[in-house]
Design an enzyme around this catalytic site. Sequence first.
Site, short mmCIF file in Angstrom:
data_model
loop_
_atom_site.label_atom_id
_atom_site.label_comp_id
_atom_site.label_asym_id
_atom_site.label_seq_id
_atom_site.Cartn_x
_atom_site.Cartn_y
_atom_site.Cartn_z
N TYR A 130 -9.88 -10.31 -6.43
CA TYR A 130 -9.02 -11.03 -7.89
C TYR A 130 -8.75 -12.52 -8.51
CZ TYR A 130 -6.22 -7.58 -5.53
OH TYR A 130 -5.72 -6.08 -4.35
N HIS A 141 -4.13 -9.00 4.50
CA HIS A 141 -5.65 -8.60 3.91
C HIS A 141 -6.07 -9.83 5.81
CE1 HIS A 141 -6.11 -8.27 -0.18
NE2 HIS A 141 -6.26 -7.48 0.43
N ARG A 198 0.98 -1.05 0.08
CA ARG A 198 0.36 -0.60 0.15
C ARG A 198 1.33 1.07 -0.11
NH1 ARG A 198 -2.47 -3.10 4.66
NH2 ARG A 198 -3.96 -4.12 3.62
#
Length: 298
Positions: free
Chosen positions: A279, A270, A148
């Site tokens: 995904y 996650h 991130r």
Amino acid sequence: MKWQNAINDYRLFLKIERGLSKNTIDSYTRDLKKLNLFLDENEIIVSPTKIDGEIVKQFIYEVATKVNPRSQARIISGLRSFFDYLVFEDYRVTNPTDLLETPKIGRKLPDTLSEDQVNELIAAIDLSHPQGERNRTILETIYCCGLRVGELIALKISDLFFEEGFIRVSGKGSKERYIPIHATTKRYISIYINQIRNQIKPQKGFEDTLFLNRRGKGLSRQMVFIIIKDLAEKTDLKKQIGPHTLRHSFATHLLRRGADLRSLQQMLGHESITTTEVYVHTDTSFLQEVLEKYHPRN
């Protein structure tokens, strides 16, 4: 109980009890401030402990005319969390959002780039520019580690464990995880540290920060977005992209090449495997290949 006091207490709860980051807390409380403003503008005098479902519904209805269903759902979810907190702390008996109907929305699939597009983006970096080597290392690190943007700018030299083949990342809620690092990425980071970063004098408090700007301070989130946006324009890429696009591409490309969801979940940080499962839906050709390869009729 006044609104500002309730919001401040809630922010403290999110930080201490739930361990959320400042950005996430700001997101949770932004719509509460909008609700407070709505009450002031309509001269509705009611405290957080007394507000009822009808008033909340009026607020949602006004907001609904300005935002899409996904944003409406996010606002309702944020309000519900706040009033759940008040119920939990015995300030209220019921949650006024319980009877609110959340708009039905489809699952939003993340934007991704192809492997060629990622390569073109990185190849477009001008390495003769003073920040060129740094920018290449930034893109390589995001794409090869699936970071991130907040994790990238917080990365420290002391987080690099090259001999062990890992980097340490501080993710959401200050949760640490260790991510394997590719040999190519290690090489780019080493070049940046030894040839570029050592020419910059870090300012106080940034001595251990990996990626520095020209003034010796850490990069901002906005700066990373600008770097990638400029490269997208330079390569004539006809889509809005940012650091998250490279993170999504990392996940999609690994999955397509055979990575399992559990490993991907750990690398992405996650909490739930459900988040990672999105995904699977980004590349239907991949699913077709799986079917053809493993179905007994083939």
